[in-house]
Design an enzyme around this catalytic site. Sequence first.
Site, short mmCIF file in Angstrom:
data_model
loop_
_atom_site.label_atom_id
_atom_site.label_comp_id
_atom_site.label_asym_id
_atom_site.label_seq_id
_atom_site.Cartn_x
_atom_site.Cartn_y
_atom_site.Cartn_z
N GLY A 85 28.54 13.54 3.15
CA GLY A 85 29.70 12.87 3.75
C GLY A 85 29.93 11.42 3.36
CD1 TRP A 87 31.20 10.07 -2.42
CD2 TRP A 87 32.96 10.94 -3.48
NE1 TRP A 87 30.93 10.04 -3.76
CE2 TRP A 87 31.99 10.57 -4.43
CE3 TRP A 87 34.15 11.53 -3.92
CZ2 TRP A 87 32.18 10.76 -5.82
CZ3 TRP A 87 34.34 11.72 -5.30
CH2 TRP A 87 33.37 11.33 -6.22
CG ASP A 124 32.71 29.72 -1.92
OD1 ASP A 124 33.09 28.83 -2.71
OD2 ASP A 124 32.10 30.75 -2.28
CG ASP A 149 30.70 14.05 -5.75
OD1 ASP A 149 30.56 14.05 -6.98
OD2 ASP A 149 29.88 13.49 -4.99
CE LYS A 189 29.26 15.97 -8.92
NZ LYS A 189 28.26 14.94 -8.70
C1 LIG Z 1 27.16 15.99 -4.98
S1 LIG Z 1 27.44 16.83 -3.49
C2 LIG Z 1 28.71 15.88 -2.75
C3 LIG Z 1 28.25 14.58 -2.18
C4 LIG Z 1 29.34 13.86 -1.40
N1 LIG Z 1 30.42 13.41 -2.27
C5 LIG Z 1 28.79 12.67 -0.68
O1 LIG Z 1 28.92 11.57 -1.22
O2 LIG Z 1 28.22 12.81 0.40
C6 LIG Z 1 28.31 18.25 -4.05
C7 LIG Z 1 28.77 19.16 -2.94
O3 LIG Z 1 29.55 20.21 -3.51
C8 LIG Z 1 29.42 21.32 -2.66
N2 LIG Z 1 29.88 22.56 -3.30
C9 LIG Z 1 29.37 23.15 -4.41
N3 LIG Z 1 30.01 24.31 -4.64
C10 LIG Z 1 30.96 24.44 -3.66
C11 LIG Z 1 31.92 25.42 -3.36
N4 LIG Z 1 32.05 26.53 -4.10
N5 LIG Z 1 32.72 25.24 -2.29
C12 LIG Z 1 32.60 24.13 -1.52
N6 LIG Z 1 31.69 23.16 -1.75
C13 LIG Z 1 30.87 23.31 -2.81
C14 LIG Z 1 27.93 21.33 -2.37
O4 LIG Z 1 27.65 22.10 -1.21
C15 LIG Z 1 27.61 19.86 -2.20
O5 LIG Z 1 27.60 19.46 -0.86
#
Ligand SMILES: C[S@@+](CC[C@H](N)C(=O)[O-])C[C@H]1O[C@@H](n2cnc3c(N)ncnc32)[C@H](O)[C@@H]1O
Length: 240
Positions: A85, A87, A124, A149, A189
């Site tokens: 969280g 961002w 998802d 992200d 990203k």
């Molecule tokens: C690098 S982290 C994000 C960090 C966040 N921006 C922060 O600063 O706290 C990437 C996130 O993408 C989510 N993610 C990956 N695949 C996903 C999907 N298919 N649907 C939703 N979220 C997804 C992961 O669960 C993870 O929490």
Amino acid sequence: MTTDKKPPSSSSLRGRMKKVRVKTGKKRTVSSARWLERQLNDPYVKQAQESGYRARSVFKILEIDDKVKAMKPGAIVVDLGSTPGSWTQVAVERVKSLASKGRVIATDILPMEPIPGSEFLQMDFTANDAVEKLLTLLDGKKADVVLSDMAANTTGQRSVDHINTVYLVELAWDFARQVLDKDGVFIAKVFQGGTEKNLLGQFKKAFTAVKHMKPAASRKESPELYVVCTGFKGESDSEG
Ligand SMILES: C[S@@+](CC[C@H](N)C(=O)[O-])C[C@H]1O[C@@H](n2cnc3c(N)ncnc32)[C@H](O)[C@@H]1O
């Protein structure tokens, strides 16, 4: 929640800390010791904690948004892949959603501890009804900023990881072009040498400016980059 303490600039964080060493042992494998050592020696981890942010990745969005100034007071921001969280925390502060200006809608496949001033949907993003759920929450309003992200779990196989990541960026873009307001901003990203060629072509057509950024907090050894697209021209100009 965040404190009033302003996080220092990324450059001022480098080279300030004394290195901590972590031993391996019965309960700690070499890779977990290495991970722990990296966390303990990472000035961004320490500073994020001290400033009340949930993740070191906060410094990436702070650096990017300081440059493009996308999250203005009153703006509507959608944060895809938001957990834990950090961002979302920045978006809430910058759009001032707690003072009832602006809105922050966050979503992730994983749960997220609530952040006052934001709305959270656990789902998802690759699911068929994901976009529809977000459109319902937006209730006909356009978004000023779409952040992604999202990162797929890495498999260790570069080509598979590449395909998975490109897929998430494509989905985020497909959503962004439906909801962005004119002049809107899309930040996502991407990996491995930048945005995939076909997607990059679409971004260049749909926005007035497109660039790649590697924020200082993004680890050098990580192939991660961010594509920063500003000045959305409008849905009809983004087809293709
Ligand atoms: C690098 S982290 C994000 C960090 C966040 N921006 C922060 O600063 O706290 C990437 C996130 O993408 C989510 N993610 C990956 N695949 C996903 C999907 N298919 N649907 C939703 N979220 C997804 C992961 O669960 C993870 O929490």
